[in-house]
Every structure is written in C-alpha cells, then in structure tokens.
Design a protein around this motif. Structure first.
Motif, PDB file in Angstrom:
ATOM      1  N   LYS A 197       0.853  -1.193   0.000  1.00  0.00           N
ATOM      2  CA  LYS A 197       0.000   0.000   0.000  1.00  0.00           C
ATOM      3  C   LYS A 197       0.884   1.235   0.000  1.00  0.00           C
ATOM      4  N   SER A 198       0.434   2.276  -0.671  1.00  0.00           N
ATOM      5  CA  SER A 198       1.244   3.491  -0.769  1.00  0.00           C
ATOM      6  C   SER A 198       1.523   4.101   0.600  1.00  0.00           C
ATOM      7  N   ARG A 199       0.578   4.000   1.527  1.00  0.00           N
ATOM      8  CA  ARG A 199       0.801   4.570   2.871  1.00  0.00           C
ATOM      9  C   ARG A 199       1.990   3.908   3.549  1.00  0.00           C
ATOM     10  N   SER A 200       2.078   2.572   3.456  1.00  0.00           N
ATOM     11  CA  SER A 200       3.205   1.857   4.064  1.00  0.00           C
ATOM     12  C   SER A 200       4.511   2.184   3.356  1.00  0.00           C
ATOM     13  N   MET A 201       4.460   2.303   2.040  1.00  0.00           N
ATOM     14  CA  MET A 201       5.668   2.646   1.273  1.00  0.00           C
ATOM     15  C   MET A 201       6.162   4.046   1.637  1.00  0.00           C
ATOM     16  N   GLU A 203      15.488  -3.705  -5.152  1.00  0.00           N
ATOM     17  CA  GLU A 203      14.259  -4.072  -5.852  1.00  0.00           C
ATOM     18  C   GLU A 203      13.107  -4.150  -4.862  1.00  0.00           C
ATOM     19  N   ILE A 204      11.913  -3.936  -5.386  1.00  0.00           N
ATOM     20  CA  ILE A 204      10.698  -4.123  -4.605  1.00  0.00           C
ATOM     21  C   ILE A 204      10.014  -5.378  -5.136  1.00  0.00           C
ATOM     22  N   LEU A 205       9.749  -6.325  -4.249  1.00  0.00           N
ATOM     23  CA  LEU A 205       9.039  -7.546  -4.634  1.00  0.00           C
ATOM     24  C   LEU A 205       7.589  -7.379  -4.210  1.00  0.00           C
ATOM     25  N   LEU A 206       6.706  -7.322  -5.175  1.00  0.00           N
ATOM     26  CA  LEU A 206       5.282  -7.102  -4.928  1.00  0.00           C
ATOM     27  C   LEU A 206       4.500  -8.319  -5.393  1.00  0.00           C
ATOM     28  N   LEU A 207       3.669  -8.840  -4.524  1.00  0.00           N
ATOM     29  CA  LEU A 207       2.836  -9.994  -4.882  1.00  0.00           C
ATOM     30  C   LEU A 207       1.374  -9.576  -4.858  1.00  0.00           C
ATOM     31  N   GLY A 208       0.636 -10.022  -5.846  1.00  0.00           N
ATOM     32  CA  GLY A 208      -0.795  -9.721  -5.895  1.00  0.00           C
ATOM     33  C   GLY A 208      -1.098  -8.270  -6.208  1.00  0.00           C
ATOM     34  N   VAL A 209      -0.183  -7.611  -6.919  1.00  0.00           N
ATOM     35  CA  VAL A 209      -0.347  -6.201  -7.260  1.00  0.00           C
ATOM     36  C   VAL A 209      -0.261  -6.068  -8.779  1.00  0.00           C
ATOM     37  N   SER A 210      -1.171  -5.294  -9.352  1.00  0.00           N
ATOM     38  CA  SER A 210      -1.155  -5.094 -10.809  1.00  0.00           C
ATOM     39  C   SER A 210       0.104  -4.330 -11.217  1.00  0.00           C
ATOM     40  N   ASP A 211       0.416  -4.391 -12.500  1.00  0.00           N
ATOM     41  CA  ASP A 211       1.583  -3.663 -13.009  1.00  0.00           C
ATOM     42  C   ASP A 211       1.447  -2.157 -12.773  1.00  0.00           C
ATOM     43  N   GLU A 212       0.251  -1.646 -12.961  1.00  0.00           N
ATOM     44  CA  GLU A 212       0.009  -0.203 -12.777  1.00  0.00           C
ATOM     45  C   GLU A 212       0.237   0.194 -11.309  1.00  0.00           C
ATOM     46  N   GLU A 213      -0.350  -0.568 -10.389  1.00  0.00           N
ATOM     47  CA  GLU A 213      -0.142  -0.295  -8.962  1.00  0.00           C
ATOM     48  C   GLU A 213       1.329  -0.448  -8.589  1.00  0.00           C
ATOM     49  N   GLY A 214       1.961  -1.474  -9.142  1.00  0.00           N
ATOM     50  CA  GLY A 214       3.366  -1.731  -8.870  1.00  0.00           C
ATOM     51  C   GLY A 214       4.247  -0.570  -9.290  1.00  0.00           C
ATOM     52  N   MET A 215       3.952   0.017 -10.444  1.00  0.00           N
ATOM     53  CA  MET A 215       4.732   1.166 -10.917  1.00  0.00           C
ATOM     54  C   MET A 215       4.611   2.341  -9.956  1.00  0.00           C
ATOM     55  N   LEU A 248       3.944   2.189  -6.716  1.00  0.00           N
ATOM     56  CA  LEU A 248       4.646   1.865  -5.468  1.00  0.00           C
ATOM     57  C   LEU A 248       6.160   1.958  -5.659  1.00  0.00           C
ATOM     58  N   CYS A 249       6.641   1.556  -6.810  1.00  0.00           N
ATOM     59  CA  CYS A 249       8.080   1.639  -7.092  1.00  0.00           C
ATOM     60  C   CYS A 249       8.549   3.088  -7.149  1.00  0.00           C
ATOM     61  N   LYS A 250       7.702   3.977  -7.637  1.00  0.00           N
ATOM     62  CA  LYS A 250       8.052   5.400  -7.704  1.00  0.00           C
ATOM     63  C   LYS A 250       8.286   5.978  -6.309  1.00  0.00           C
ATOM     64  N   ILE A 251       7.500   5.537  -5.345  1.00  0.00           N
ATOM     65  CA  ILE A 251       7.614   6.075  -3.985  1.00  0.00           C
ATOM     66  C   ILE A 251       9.015   5.843  -3.427  1.00  0.00           C
ATOM     67  N   LEU A 252       9.532   4.640  -3.633  1.00  0.00           N
ATOM     68  CA  LEU A 252      10.860   4.315  -3.109  1.00  0.00           C
ATOM     69  C   LEU A 252      11.964   4.487  -4.148  1.00  0.00           C
ATOM     70  N   ALA A 253      11.597   4.892  -5.350  1.00  0.00           N
ATOM     71  CA  ALA A 253      12.557   5.097  -6.448  1.00  0.00           C
ATOM     72  C   ALA A 253      13.385   3.841  -6.703  1.00  0.00           C
ATOM     73  N   MET A 254      12.712   2.698  -6.685  1.00  0.00           N
ATOM     74  CA  MET A 254      13.376   1.412  -6.934  1.00  0.00           C
ATOM     75  C   MET A 254      12.637   0.666  -8.028  1.00  0.00           C
ATOM     76  N   LYS A 255      13.350  -0.241  -8.676  1.00  0.00           N
ATOM     77  CA  LYS A 255      12.715  -1.036  -9.735  1.00  0.00           C
ATOM     78  C   LYS A 255      11.970  -2.220  -9.103  1.00  0.00           C
ATOM     79  N   ARG A 256      11.055  -2.756  -9.882  1.00  0.00           N
ATOM     80  CA  ARG A 256      10.278  -3.898  -9.418  1.00  0.00           C
ATOM     81  C   ARG A 256      11.024  -5.189  -9.717  1.00  0.00           C
ATOM     82  N   GLY A 257      11.104  -6.064  -8.723  1.00  0.00           N
ATOM     83  CA  GLY A 257      11.691  -7.382  -8.893  1.00  0.00           C
ATOM     84  C   GLY A 257      10.592  -8.434  -8.876  1.00  0.00           C
TER      85      GLY A 257
END
Length: 156
Positions: free
Chosen positions: A44-48, A72-84, A86-95
């Motif tokens: 969730k963006s709040r936790s990130m 890297e951020i490992l996200l499970l059960g998250v759409s690509d759009e949501e994942g992008m 969340l990755c922006k918040i931490l400025a990290m790529k998705r793994g």
C-alpha cells in the motif's frame, strides 16, 4: 544498523504503516543480514511512504543510503500499474520471484528440500568436520565418558 532498526520499529507504530499479513502476529517489519536489508509491509502506498521516510531519515543521520541500482521491490498480488506507482515512492525497480538469496530461492510458497539442496551441500562441504567434532563432543559430554579436557586431548 541498530539505529535503522530503532527508527523502523518506531515507524511501525504510525497508523499509516501496515505489517505484511504473514508478519503481523510477530510484528516483523524488517530483516537485516550483513549488508542486506529486507523491508516487509503491505503493498500500500501509505506503508511505502512510511518506509521511504525512514530510509530518508536514516540517510540524513548516517550518510548511508540504499544502492538504488541493486535494490528491488518484490510485490505480490499487485497489478503492473499499482506496482509502478509503489516503485516510484521508493525510487526502486520492481523485482519478481523467484530470486536467490545466499543460494536459496525466495519463493511465495513453502521451501522444499530440493529448493534448499544447494545451500545444504555448501554447508556440508565447509563445515562437515566441525559438525562431526561438535557432535562427538556433545555425545561424549552427555554420556559422561570423557571430560572436556580429555576430549581436547583426544582431538589432538
């Protein structure tokens, strides 16, 4: 890393932070192994945002920061759009899973013996003699046949 742990433990008390569902009962929010750091929360963006603020605060205090090229951020059960987002918040790529850590795959399911085989073999090769000596010592000590000093003499 003790300072980071204190900062992150304090941050988990903020209502915006939500523990990962599998980590909530024990309140596990992060794991540190040598120079590796795993942050655990809901996707969730709040936790990130809470995680990001802790990382920024730690960087300001210590001048240490994550290597964003290796992180890297490992996200499970998250759409690509949501994942992008969340990755922006931490400025990290998705793994993506599976990845290997210390030779053992990190999976979203329970590890099987086959998954652990490479690390078991490595441990056996490097510590086989030490394990046998330790086992012998425990056996002798518990049976009472040989004292510690006598056992040291036997090994020489």
């Amino acid at each position: 890393m003790e300072v980071f742990s204190l900062l992150f433990d304090e941050a988990t008390r903020i209502p915006e932070f939500q523990f990962h569902p599998k980590c909530q009962a024990l309140e596990v929010s992060h794991l540190i192994f040598a120079d590796d750091l795993f942050l655990l929360s809901t996707a969730k963006s709040r936790s990130m945002n809470v995680m990001n603020s802790v990382l920024l605060e730690f960087t300001a205090l210590s001048s240490l920061s994550p290597n964003l090229h290796k992180s890297e951020i490992l996200l499970l059960g998250v759409s690509d759009e949501e994942g992008m987002e969340l990755c922006k918040i931490l400025a990290m790529k998705r793994g993506y899973l599976p990845i290997k850590y210390l030779g053992v795959p990190l999976l979203s399911t329970k590890l099987s013996l086959k998954d652990c085989f490479p690390i078991i073999e490595k441990i056996k090769k490097e510590n086989y003699v030490v394990e046998l000596k330790s086992f012998d010592f425990c056996w002798y000590a518990s049976v009472g046949k040989v004292s510690t000093a006598e056992y040291a003499t036997i090994l020489e």
